[in-house]
Every structure is written in structure tokens, then in C-alpha cells.
Design a protein around this motif. Structure first.
Motif, PDB file in Angstrom:
ATOM      1  N   TYR A   6     -40.006  20.543 -25.636  1.00  0.00           N
ATOM      2  CA  TYR A   6     -38.940  21.076 -25.018  1.00  0.00           C
ATOM      3  C   TYR A   6     -38.156  22.244 -25.933  1.00  0.00           C
ATOM      4  CZ  TYR A   6     -34.798  20.412 -21.872  1.00  0.00           C
ATOM      5  OH  TYR A   6     -33.697  20.970 -21.200  1.00  0.00           O
ATOM      6  N   GLU A   7     -37.312  22.638 -25.360  1.00  0.00           N
ATOM      7  CA  GLU A   7     -36.589  23.879 -26.020  1.00  0.00           C
ATOM      8  C   GLU A   7     -35.772  23.266 -27.098  1.00  0.00           C
ATOM      9  OE1 GLU A   7     -36.648  26.757 -27.390  1.00  0.00           O
ATOM     10  OE2 GLU A   7     -36.675  27.785 -25.678  1.00  0.00           O
ATOM     11  N   TYR A  20     -23.981  13.709 -30.037  1.00  0.00           N
ATOM     12  CA  TYR A  20     -23.680  14.431 -28.879  1.00  0.00           C
ATOM     13  C   TYR A  20     -22.161  14.798 -28.930  1.00  0.00           C
ATOM     14  CZ  TYR A  20     -24.094  15.750 -23.891  1.00  0.00           C
ATOM     15  OH  TYR A  20     -24.176  16.645 -22.781  1.00  0.00           O
ATOM     16  N   GLU A  44     -20.250  21.230 -29.520  1.00  0.00           N
ATOM     17  CA  GLU A  44     -19.889  21.838 -28.000  1.00  0.00           C
ATOM     18  C   GLU A  44     -20.965  22.653 -27.563  1.00  0.00           C
ATOM     19  OE1 GLU A  44     -15.764  22.721 -28.301  1.00  0.00           O
ATOM     20  OE2 GLU A  44     -15.374  21.178 -26.647  1.00  0.00           O
ATOM     21  N   ARG A  58     -26.681  20.253 -27.241  1.00  0.00           N
ATOM     22  CA  ARG A  58     -26.654  19.242 -26.401  1.00  0.00           C
ATOM     23  C   ARG A  58     -27.810  19.179 -25.334  1.00  0.00           C
ATOM     24  NH1 ARG A  58     -20.565  18.055 -24.311  1.00  0.00           N
ATOM     25  NH2 ARG A  58     -19.765  16.981 -26.277  1.00  0.00           N
ATOM     26  N   ASP A  59     -28.420  20.290 -24.993  1.00  0.00           N
ATOM     27  CA  ASP A  59     -29.492  20.432 -24.129  1.00  0.00           C
ATOM     28  C   ASP A  59     -30.621  19.627 -24.765  1.00  0.00           C
ATOM     29  OD1 ASP A  59     -30.946  21.479 -21.621  1.00  0.00           O
ATOM     30  OD2 ASP A  59     -31.932  22.791 -23.074  1.00  0.00           O
ATOM     31  N   ALA A  72     -29.917  15.911 -24.840  1.00  0.00           N
ATOM     32  CA  ALA A  72     -30.268  15.150 -23.426  1.00  0.00           C
ATOM     33  C   ALA A  72     -31.482  15.028 -23.092  1.00  0.00           C
ATOM     34  CB  ALA A  72     -29.649  16.589 -22.360  1.00  0.00           C
ATOM     35  N   TRP A  73     -32.386  15.841 -23.644  1.00  0.00           N
ATOM     36  CA  TRP A  73     -33.921  15.436 -23.475  1.00  0.00           C
ATOM     37  C   TRP A  73     -34.363  14.118 -24.419  1.00  0.00           C
ATOM     38  CZ3 TRP A  73     -38.082  17.194 -21.057  1.00  0.00           C
ATOM     39  CH2 TRP A  73     -39.352  16.770 -21.423  1.00  0.00           C
ATOM     40  N   LEU A  99     -32.205  11.906 -25.506  1.00  0.00           N
ATOM     41  CA  LEU A  99     -31.617  10.705 -24.996  1.00  0.00           C
ATOM     42  C   LEU A  99     -32.462  10.087 -23.787  1.00  0.00           C
ATOM     43  CD1 LEU A  99     -27.927  11.953 -25.060  1.00  0.00           C
ATOM     44  CD2 LEU A  99     -28.767  10.024 -26.073  1.00  0.00           C
ATOM     45  N   ALA A 100     -32.882  11.057 -23.015  1.00  0.00           N
ATOM     46  CA  ALA A 100     -33.791  10.568 -22.011  1.00  0.00           C
ATOM     47  C   ALA A 100     -35.137  10.001 -22.288  1.00  0.00           C
ATOM     48  CB  ALA A 100     -34.160  11.784 -20.773  1.00  0.00           C
TER      49      ALA A 100
END
Lengths: 273, 273, 273, 273, 273, 273
Positions: F10-11, F160, F164, F169-170, F173-174, F176-177
Motif C-alpha cells: 500500500y502507498e 493518527y 494532519e 493518515r492514509d 488507515a490501511w 488500522l484496517a
């Protein structure tokens, strides 16, 4: 046996106090490639050398010099911490130096060592003998030494540009030059040993006992062939024992292993369905 | 991103259980120069490489192969521990295998890991990232890699003669050959870099900023002149920047330092008479 | 066996949050001479005491009190961290407290422990039992304890002047007083033991088996004679067994060692010419 | 700055190889109270001494001597490992020495160091600077030194009775004598400092700022009153500042703490019912 | 605040000395999941609990009990070492017990601790606070506690079958029962918390901020589909927030990264051709 | 055996450099619950699994994915450090980025790693295998895994809100999932194993050998009865083997231990009067 004289090998006097630089300098004192590491590495290698007095002497010469470098850096750190504390008790809590020592600097320099150097790195990790290497094989160990001097000079070079204090830079200039010599000397010693033995360590292990069909093979385990462009992927091998070859799609040589269940008294999970 | 296949790169199957050899093999798995060290060292170096894709690819190729070596040694250790426990609870306490596992072997192989490999060395010290090196300077780091492969092959060679188990020796023959290749490849890569830069790391630091008068000097700090016989003590320096010289009786360049007293709030010992 | 009551031995309540002081206080909780060290040191010494119930009881008294000090400092740290986080998610990223906690403070206090004390020192090094001492010899160990209380009180004294918070200083005043008592008590216990045994540990080792001609000699290995001025360099020795003497120019008692070559299977470097 | 001569301070020659004793001797080389610890502890204390040249000189004298002790023990260990390997490759795997080195001995002495001393303790734990102490307060640090010499002499005494080798015992006799001197000298230095300052470290912290009502109190936290029999429980305190008293049933001075909930972004458990 | 009573929670008396079992028992005292770990883990969790007094009390109850277990095991180890030394100096070097203590046992039990327990594991690694966990989130931490009690009981079960000494087994029977209770209690506490929150920690983080499309996906990164057979690969997810799915051939979501060159003052390798 | 592809799972691309966030991200890379810990923990568990191929496959799937997470975070850290150095040597010492990197950031990111990620935590402590767990008992280990994913997700959630930057954060988000999935999957695996065995680990140890009268008892060692309110203090025990009970005033089961004196050659303190 050792003797100490009180004079320093080279001057270690900053132009002004700087607790942040005091912290930074800990890396080249008590970090992975600090002076503690090279001093003790060379001394242990020297004491363990068997029947090669020329190399033992070189190791003891250099290890003993590194003790002097520890001393210089300790002195520099102590001086960079001068004046960091307030001089009377009353002004203590509000003095900006106290604030400074807890910003980018290491608060242990006041709380633990009382304005002295510590046997630790830039982040306060205590020095550990995990950093040092002495195997009894001189070619292996001189490669370790060449690496240590390379990493060490690299770190001093990076520190050089983080200060403008001429006193600090003057000592760095000394250390950079000594590391230049030490890289030169380990390279010279490595060349001597490689010429007498072979470049592969240990040279005395019988080559016919190794699995020679993969002794000069580059397996491409990371998709993309950039690494095929290097000298290591074609032409005669550098040890004079074969020819480099490149395997683009490596395959396994053995089946998937299946371990039998553990006996009951190990209390591992028994086979479940 | 990585993919795993279940087959082993090479076979890892002993002819008989041997808990003492299981302990010994921990050194080349989780010791200072075990497979965990080289795998993670190469991967971190690869991930941190900036703008030299050929070397990054070589690092990722080799680091990924070392993961397969971790897997092989873990499998070998687990198999060497097979049959070490009694098969029924009754005979447990008197079984000689239980005694064996606590003699020259590592009792954590039963108590802690339940007959599996551990991330630790021959004496049960857990692996630590203090062992690994990744500086961003490839020449420095390839010297670290050459040292790691030299120390690693040396340790496997020593282990080879401590067993007569053909299955164990067969895997050692594989590892010895791969370490031969890895020494060859790092030497090749080092030569390439030295040819493009200079042999002194970092090559880009301006030489005029170092204290050049001691850049090629061997100080004789250990009485006796054996070390004066080496190439490092005479002739042009290997970096092409000067001439080696030997100082038989080194003298200090700076006076003895005297540190001022600490301020009162440091609570150091004040000057006493 | 232990019982816990929820009340604190002494109040641990700051007047305001201060994440930087929370970090600093970690040194006296989980540092080399923090409360974890003295608590566990005294308890291990107590549990291992053989046949000297008075001293065992003293050790258990003091070790149990130190558990209460751990508790007080943990409470103080948690309260110093109160209010450090923003109270709604929206304002989180821009709140200045978040910035503060990552300046001179320890970011693990938020990320790892969620605003609680950690078992680590001022720089985030986790506490290790390498810090503690329990030898079975009470005189040796009480000297270790006297040192620990000396270092500990010194660190609290240094911290005292880095805050003006009356609540924090009030707890420090308690700890300073308790360390005063503990230094007193270990000195008293040491005097008792020295009077019954001898000042040299262990007192029961037969003196005639040591090399008595150098039992009271100061060797001057650091050029310059300042150290000849001390009580340790002349007069009867303090152990009542001899007379101090000072050797200005120490000489070696043994020749230079020469180690024989290693056998082939060690794969050390063989003798080269 | 340091100079090295090749002669040993004292002879370090065993009568016969003994790999198990080689392992045992590692404790007094690289253990918590081995020679590495005292050498580096004294040198760091010396380099950090501010304005008390007599004590700085004493520290440098003794620290430099301890370097010679490291050298002696390294030499002894290397010699105890002589002959441990088979002399031809053929007999390697079945030679009993190989078995011996993996029983009660340290297999790293062959696999890692090639029959040389290692910077680690009796169980193979690498030396760490967590062991050493240098606070800038000489009275505190000399107490640390007295403890180190007490623990060190205790360990040598215990080792003495585990060998009958006259060569090994001869070196132990030397070390025992030197530790006798070093205990004497630190006691003499401590007495000097206590006479000029006070016995409580740091002596310059204003006593009125500590909670004086508990500065001389023994709290009985371990049920049973054996500890009330000591000098520390009655009579004038040894620091001349008060009178010892004994509290049989200690009570808390502060209520049970209740911590407020953490803010949402800490993601601690919110209050539940 | 704590009180100590001298009685043991449960008897810790072996029927005969056994230095090898003394070593083995160190794992459950000072190893990764020994009593030191659980005692300090529960106490730190308790002291850091905010606003959930029921759980804080449970943690303090259990942590205080674990202190009593440390005490029991220390006592057992000291007794297992009774009689290990010769009783007169003359017979010392030839006594078989001395030999025994250096075979499968830990020689530090004599040399360092003088026949007492040490704060270290079965291989002599000192205990470290790296072992313990206290995050401020009770559900996370109770899972850590359940794991600790599971590993701990597993290790005691394995030790049980390595001795036939009824006294040692009797104490193990106690510890096994207490670990049964502690596993039960943490499971009960976990169920309570999961019922009030969600099973995913931290439950209060907004789910819409995570990349929900991969919140319930099993990627098959190890070739072969055995893992597709589990409950985790199909059906509704256990957190009630989605449906499990299985991706047989995972693909990357982002391109290969290319890092720009470092600036000159970093002295990294510049781009080479 | 493993294969690597150069694409990222992932990025990992921040919108701007931020050396302070680079430091913070080290915790989830090389901290106690960083990606290095879970990757190596799952791989070791997988390699040591005996006879339960479904679980071995699941472990290898997940461990291999975690290697990709190490790679992503290393890439993110390297990019957060882009532009941190001055681009010409002249401006080096005065550039504010240099100041920034030594404030709340980790100076080793320049001095040691040359703007690359390090195998260490937020405070520069190197990663250690003390963090990982692999016991051979799957139920025990899956509980360790569930804890690791709980602590890990908790730390990412806290991070997180400290940035900002949408790119950072992206990636969070990965992560965390994925941690959501991993918590779900370990819970599912735990339920399967608990259903086949018992909830108490190890389930195969004979229950009649434990001291069953205290297998379901909560001892109240911390005064105050809040903990009596929980499910763990009453009702049938969760393992189906008994009934919970609560002991308000626990008493000792054994007398105070008295250890006999040590023999003379231990040089412990002999009994004194």
C-alpha cells in the motif's frame, strides 16, 4: 601493561558551551561505532592474536591510540557542558540553560553524570560489547575494522556540518584524519592477508566440502533484473575458483518440511482436525 | 512486498536427533552474525538506498535469500530436537533425553519454545538489532556486509567439524557455498564503488578540512616495532593522497586538561584541599 | 507474603501538569538508581540472607518501603501527564500539549503507556536487572546499598532545582529525607559488620593465600604524583594488616606473552611471514 | 594519552588447558564486577573529575592498572583454551575436547572467538555499560568503587577453591592482593571526604529542604521486630543531625489516589460501570 | 503502600538439593514469563488505571500475590542450592558438587549470588522490563495478561515432568492452580470488557477512518490454501462489522518506491552509473 | 522460501517532510509491538508448528504480510526525512531543519542511518527478540498474537491524531484496517482451539495434579473489596471445572523460611550475633 600521561593526544576545547552538541558527540564516544567500540575491539583482537606478532603489534598500537580518543571526547563533552547549570541555587529553576539541557540535549548529563560524559550513545543507550568483534581470524576481523573506521569517519563527517564552533571542528579534523589513516592501514593489512591466503574467509576450509555448484551464483529473489548488471553476475569469480552466473527464476531444492507432533510432555498443541 | 512458498531453498534434515547440535546451530541463526542479522541488515540497507537501483536490487535479492536460510535453520533445529522428549508421561522424569537436553544443550528448547528454534544465540541471548548496520553509505555498508559474510562462513566452518551427521553437514555445505558467493559479490561491489569514489569513506568529505599532517601516520603506542614492518608504515598511501610514515615515540599535542568546578546545583564534589 | 493498602505512604500530587517533569522523574523510577532498583535489590538480598535474621528483617523492611516509593512516583507521573491530551478528537492534531509531549518529553508516555508511568529511565531505556546486586555477603551488599542511596539522593537533589512546583518539591523533600535515613542505616550496619569481621571483603578468605607483598601498594600508572599525597599512600593500612607504600615507577612482573597457533579446525589465521 | 608495553603486570600462565575454568574466568573479566567494569568505571570517573586533582590522579592510576588486569585475564583464558581443538581435521568430530568445550564450558570460545577471551560473563552475556557508575560526586562514586572491589574480591575468592591448578591460583593470589589494596584505598578516600563534608550524599543540599521528621526513622514494614535491635534504630544518628527512632506500625500519610479518566485521543479504557 | 509478613503463601521446600533444578527454576522467576514479569506488569497496570476502580483493585490483588510467588521461588532456589558447596576449605576443589554446579547448572549461583536466587532466566540473562506491558487500555492489557498466564502455566507444566522431588512438585501444583485461576479471571474480565465495548481494540477509534475494504480480508501470502479452511476466511466477521473474505493472489496497491538522492551533507552514496 | 517484488502493498507517501513524525513512526516499526515484532513472531511460530498445517499456513500468510508492512513504514520514514538536510555544504550549520532534527526528532536519523529508517523504537532503543513469543502451544501463542495486534492498533490510533498529513493518515488507515482483520482472525482461531481443548493452557496437563482447592479462588491482597464485584469472584468458573470464590483475608499456608548458613567456601556472611 599500560601507562597514562595526563596530556591529551590532541586538543579538545570548544569555544563555548553547547549541551546539544555534547549529546551529539556521545554517538562517536559510546555508540555502535564510537571510540569505545574501536578501542576495545582492537585490544581484544590483539590479546587474542596467536603467532602473528606484526599484526598483534599493529592492533595494540591502534587500540591504545583509541583510548586517547575516548579521553579527548570525554574532555570535550565535559567542557561543552560547562556553564550549563546556574551558579546559585536561587536562579536554578528559571535559568534557560536548564531548559536547554532538556530540549535537544540529554538530561542524564545533569541528573546522572553531573556534567560529565557518559558511556552511552546519542539517545542514551548504554554501550554494549554486542558492538565488538574478535574472531581469531585476522582477515575477517580486519574487514570488521575497516567497516568500523568507515562508519566512524562517516558519522564524524556528518557531525562536522552541525556545528560552527572552531574548537569542535578542530578536534573533528583530527579524528577525520586519523580515521583516514586507519582505513588506509586496515586496507593495507587486508591486501597482505588476501595475497597470502585467498579472499574467501576462512581460506583453509577445504573447498571440495562446500556445495560448489552454487558458490558463484546470484539468485534473483527480488523481481526485476537491475542486479544482473553488476560484475558479480558474470565473468570469472574474484576468488579465482569459478565463474559467476545469474539465476533469474530461482526454484527450491527441497520439499516443504512437515514436522512430527511433539511428545505429550512438551505440552505443545497436539494435532487437531 | 513478499511471497512465501512452502518448499525450502535447500534440504534441512539431520539423520538423527541431537539437542546439543540444536543449541550450537542457534549461533548461526540468532547470534551476532547469524542469518537473522544478515537478512535484516540487507533488507534495511535495501529499503534505505537512495538513487542506486542496481545496488538496491542486489541487497533485496540477497536479503530475501537470507530469509530462506533462517527458515532452513529453524527447520533443522526443530528436527534435531525431535524425539528429545519421552513419549508417555510416566517415563518422563527418568528419561536420559531429558537429562541430555539440560547438559550441553539449551533447556529453553523444551521449557520455552516447546522443541522449536528460538531467536537467540548459542548461549540463549536473544537477538538484538544492535547487531545490524545500515548507514546510507553503500561503500561503508558493503564493507559491513563483507565482514558479516566472513564471520558467518568462519562460524559454519568451525561447526562443520563438530558433527559427523551427513544431513547436518550437507546443509552446512550449502551455507558455506552461499557465503562464498556472498563474499565474492560484496568484494565485487566494493571494487566498483572504490573505483568510482575513493577508498576512504566518505569520499565526498573535503579532504582539506581534515588535519592532513596525520592522515597517513602510524603512531607506535605499543612498545616494540614489529608493526613498522607492514606496508601501512612506508610507501605511498593506498588512497593516493600521501605517504605513510611511522612515529616511533608519539608525543601529546595538547596539555593536560583541567576542568572547572561544577556549579552548586550539580551537587558534584566541590574542590577540596 | 505481601499486603497492599490503597493509601500512599506520602502525597504525590503536582500543582499542574508537566510532561517534561514526568519524563525527568522516570530516572528515579526506572533508572540505574531508581526505586525499582533499590526495591528489588533489597528484596533479593533479604530472600537470600542465610542465618542473620536481624539483617534480613532490615532488608525486608526497607525493600517493602521502596515498593511504596515506586507507587508514589508512578502516581506523580500519571498526574503530571493529566491534561496533556486534547479532550476532543477534533482539536487533537493542533493542540500545543501534543507538541510539548514530543519536545523535551517522552513520546512513549502517550503512544505506549497511554499517560501512565513506564518501567524505564529518563531516555526510555527499559529497566534491567543488570542494575541490581545480591551476593550473599552482607558487608559487600550493604556497601552496594550505601552507594545506591547516595546516587539516588544525588539525583533527587539535582531534580529538586529543576522545578518550582510545590507539590513536586514536597514529594522530593520526603524522598530526600528517606534517603538520608537509608544512608544512615546502611552506614550503621556496615560499621557493625566491619567491627565483627574485617574491612576487607570477604574477611574469611585466608590472607596468607594472597600475594601479600602487593596488598598495600599504590602503583603510579598515571604520570604525576598528586595521588601520593593521600592517606592511602603512607602509614599503616586501614585493615590493620600492613603498611601502605607508593611505587612511583611500576614495572612488569612477567614477560610478554606469546600464544601458540590455533589448531586447524579453529580456522584462525595461521602464522604468516 | 596511553602507552602500552608488551610485558604483563603479573604472570598469567596455567599449568594445563581447562576450558571449563576458561568459562568461569569470564565472570571476572566481563561480568557485572569484572575488570572491564572497574577499568572503565575508574577512567570515566577520572575524566569527569572537576577540580580535585589528587582524586583524579588516584582514579587514573587505578583505572590504568585495571587495563593491565583485563590483559592478564584475557591471556589466561587464551592459554586455558590451548589444545582444546583436535590438531588434524580427521579426528575432529570425535575428539573428547570438543565434547568438553560444549559441556560445562562456553561453546562461543570455539565458534565465535576462535579460542580467545570474549567481552562477556560466565553465561555469555556481553558486557554492558549499564554496569558502571560515574556521577561527578566523588563520595558517592568512591562508595560505588568500594562495593565493586568488594564484590570482585568475593568472586575471585569463590573461584580460588574451584581449581587446583597452581598457575591459575597464583594469578588469583595477585588479584586478591590488589583488591585488598583497592578496598583499603577507597575506604581511605571515603574517610577523607566524609571528614570534610558530611556522611550523607550530597552534603551540600540544604537539609532544611528535606522532610526532616522522617530523616532518621526506621519504618517496620516487615512484621517482626528483629531489625529494631540494630544501631540504626536508636541513639543519635550517624550524620550528627538527629536521633534514630523506630516506628513499629507505619501508617500512610496520604489518601488513596484516584486518577481522572484519560482524554479520548489516548484511547485508554473509558470509565465503565 | 505494602506490608510484608515473613510467612510464605505456600510451602517451598525441596526434599533434596538439586543445583540443576535450581537453574531450571530461574526461568519461571526471571524469564520472559516468570513471576517478576507478571508481578511488575500487574502493578504497573494497576497504578496507571484511570477511573475503573474494580479493575484497578483486581490488578493490585493479583500483582501483590505475584510478589509472594517471587518470594516462594527464591526460597525454593536457595534451598535447592543448600549443600552444593564443600563444608571445609580443604576438600573444596575436588568435591563432586562443585563439578555438578558447573555442568547443567548455572555457575553464577555460586560465583555471583553465593547460593541464592538471581533476577535472571534459565540461561543467566538478567530480567528486563522489555518483558512487561501496560498501555492504559484494559482490554489490550488483559489480553497480555491472559497470554502471560498461559505461557507461564505452560512452562511450569513442562518443568513438572523434569523432577521427581515431591517437594518441588508440590509447589508446582500450587503454581499451576493459581495460573488456572488467573487464566480464568482474565478471561472473565475480557468478556466483560468486550461486551461493553467491541472486540477490536481500541473500540473508540472511529471505524470510518480505517480503510474498511480490507478490514476483514485474509491475504494468501504463503502459497497453498490450507488457511482458507478456517472460520477467519468466510462468514460474518466476529466484530459484527463485515464479512470475512479470502484473496488467493494478493497484488500490490502501490508502485515501487524510488527515493531521491540524499543531500551532500548526509554523505550517503551519491547516484552512480 | 521467499520472493520479493518491488511494489508496495500500500502507498507510503507523505505530503511533506516531517522528521518528528519520522521519529514517532519508529515505535510501530521497531518498538515492542512494531511490525518487526509481529513479522518475526508469526514466522517463528509458523516454522515451529508441528502437525497443524492450517494454522501454520495462517501464520506464514500473516507473517509474510507483516514483512510488507515493515517495508512500507521504512519507505514512509525515509520520505519523511527527505529534505531534512541542507543541499549545499555552506548553509549546513545554520539550516533550521538541522535544528529540527535534533529537537523532538531522533538525531540518529542523520548521524547513523543517513536519512533512513532504523531498527529501533521511538527513543532509539534497538529492537530485541525479547519482544517475541513462540512456545509451540498454539492457543498460548494466538493469545500473544491477539495482544500484539491490540497493542499495535492502539498505538497507530494514538499516532493518527498527532498528524494532519493526509498521506500519513492514509497509510495509518490501511494499517488500522489490517490490525482489525488480524484481531478478528486470532479471535476466530482462539475460539476454534478453545472449543477443541479447554480454555486453560495447557489443556493436556492432568488437572488432578494441580492444587485444585485454589484453582478458582480470588485472594484479596489489596485492601478494599471492589474486585469482589466481578464475574471472576462468584459463579461457576469459566473453564467448567469449579466455582469461583473470594477470600477477603488471605492467610499464609507455610511458616517463615529460615535458610541455613552457607558453607565457608561460598564466603557469604557467616552467622553473626
Amino acid at each position: 601493561m599500560f601507562y597514562h600521561i595526563k596530556e591529551l593526544q590532541y586538543e579538545a576545547k570548544p569555544c563555548r558551551p553547547d549541551p546539544v552538541m555534547a549529546r551529539k558527540m556521545q554517538e562517536i564516544l559510546g555508540g555502535q561505532f564510537g571510540e569505545m567500540s574501536v578501542a576495545l575491539q582492537y585490544l581484544f583482537q590483539g590479546w587474542n592474536t596467536r603467532g602473528n606478532e606484526k599484526y598483534r603489534d599493529l592492533l595494540m598500537d591502534t587500540g591504545t591510540e583509541e583510548l586517547a580518543h575516548i579521553e579527548m571526547i570525554c574532555t570535550m563533552i565535559a567542557r561543552l557542558l560547562d556553564g550549563v547549570c546556574p551558579t546559585t541555587l536561587d536562579e536554578a529553576a528559571k535559568d534557560p540553560f536548564i531548559a536547554a539541557i532538556l530540549g535537544g540535549s540529554n538530561p542524564q548529563h545533569l541528573i546522572v553524570s553531573g556534567l560529565g560524559a557518559m558511556p552511552s550513545d546519542i539517545n542514551g543507550n548504554r554501550w554494549t560489547a554486542d558492538y565488538i568483534i574478535a574472531s581469531g581470524n585476522l582477515l575477517a576481523d580486519f574487514r570488521a575494522n575497516l567497516n568500523a573506521e568507515s562508519q566512524g569517519r562517516l558519522q564524524v563527517a556528518r557531525l562536522y556540518y552541525e556545528t560552527e564552533d572552531p574548537g569542535v571542528r578542530d578536534m573533528f579534523a583530527w579524528l577525520l584524519a586519523r580515521d583516514t589513516m586507519h582505513q588506509n592501514q586496515w586496507i593495507a593489512a587486508i591486501k597482505e592477508l588476501e595475497a597470502q591466503e585467498n579472499i574467501v574467509v576462512p581460506s583453509t576450509f577445504p573447498r571440495e566440502l562446500e556445495k560448489r555448484e552454487v558458490s558463484h551464483t546470484l539468485f534473483n529473489f527480488s523481481r526485476g533484473n537491475e542486479s544482473a548488471q553488476g560484475r558479480w553476475a558474470h565473468g570469472p569469480s574474484l576468488d579465482g575458483e569459478g565463474v559467476f552466473n545469474y539465476v533469474e527464476q530461482p526454484v527450491p531444492f527441497a520439499p516443504a518440511p512437515v514436522l512430527p507432533p511433539a511428545p505429550p510432555t512438551a505440552f505443545d498443541t497436539p494435532p487437531l482436525n
